[in-house]
Design a protein around this motif. Sequence first.
Motif, PDB file in Angstrom:
ATOM      1  N   ALA A   1       0.775   3.959  -2.906  1.00  0.00           N
ATOM      2  CA  ALA A   1       0.496   5.370  -2.644  1.00  0.00           C
ATOM      3  C   ALA A   1       1.564   6.264  -3.261  1.00  0.00           C
ATOM      4  O   ALA A   1       1.259   7.357  -3.773  1.00  0.00           O
ATOM      5  N   CYS A   2       2.810   5.805  -3.238  1.00  0.00           N
ATOM      6  CA  CYS A   2       3.890   6.598  -3.824  1.00  0.00           C
ATOM      7  C   CYS A   2       3.828   6.625  -5.347  1.00  0.00           C
ATOM      8  O   CYS A   2       4.283   7.600  -5.977  1.00  0.00           O
TER       9      CYS A   2
ATOM     10  N   LEU B   1       0.826  -1.215   0.000  1.00  0.00           N
ATOM     11  CA  LEU B   1       0.000   0.000   0.000  1.00  0.00           C
ATOM     12  C   LEU B   1       0.858   1.261   0.000  1.00  0.00           C
ATOM     13  O   LEU B   1       0.517   2.249  -0.663  1.00  0.00           O
TER      14      LEU B   1
ATOM     15  N   LEU C   1       0.907   6.173  -7.254  1.00  0.00           N
ATOM     16  CA  LEU C   1      -0.391   6.532  -7.824  1.00  0.00           C
ATOM     17  C   LEU C   1      -0.329   7.807  -8.661  1.00  0.00           C
ATOM     18  O   LEU C   1      -0.972   7.911  -9.712  1.00  0.00           O
TER      19      LEU C   1
END
Length: 256
Positions: free
Chosen positions: A32-33, A28, A35
């Motif tokens: 997130a990094c 995750l 996206l």
Amino acid sequence: MTDDATQPLIGHLVELRTRLLRCIICILIVLACLLYFSNDIYHIVANPLIRQLPTGSSMIATDIAAPFFTPIKLTAVVAIFVSIPYVLYQVWGFIAPALYQHEKRLVMPLIISSTILFYIGIAFAYFMVFPLAFYFFIHTAPMDVAINTDITKYLDFVMTLFVVFGFAFEVPVAIILLCWTGVTNPQSLRKKRPYIIVGVFAVAMFVTPPDVFSQILLAIPICLLFEIGTFFARFYQPRKNSQLDNESQQDLNENQ
């Protein structure tokens, strides 16, 4: 079952849950990094096809939500691929206490080599297979056919090839494990080499796109990796029971 017997089991389950959570959190965080760069990542993956498209052609989206969800789906898969070293580290941390010292010396190199080979397989598919396969598909299309590939179907296609080539490059590790566990041995594999080569080309014909280039580009590396696996498998021969008993006793003494 007594309380004394259930305590170790509960401890293992708690540790397994902890390590699974760590893996999920790692994926995750990586996701997130990445996206923000979802569209750029998709462009990189689509570039081998885009370079081969005729002038004026482009990729299309037949679903209204595909331009949003398809790059995110790809980014999630990339996040999993990027997190593989950490995931394998957690797997190693979970199984290592149950292994003897000689098993640790054998398993750790296999984990590292399997990760590297998986990445090499993906890179081989991207830099070697995709350009040749897409060139073949596009330049053999009828003159009156406009080539506009759907982005979702393209993603499914390339991810299938990524997985196929990634796992195909694990052949040396699979051979070493088979020899280590005593299922077969390098001498037997060498005697069966002609049948294995024929089988490799047959399997490559079914798991790759219907063009001869992809089949050859999968079969030849597997044959070479088969030779590499049989060479290194001689260092992973099953040990005699007396040797195992002596090493097991040494491990017990060290733990005490």
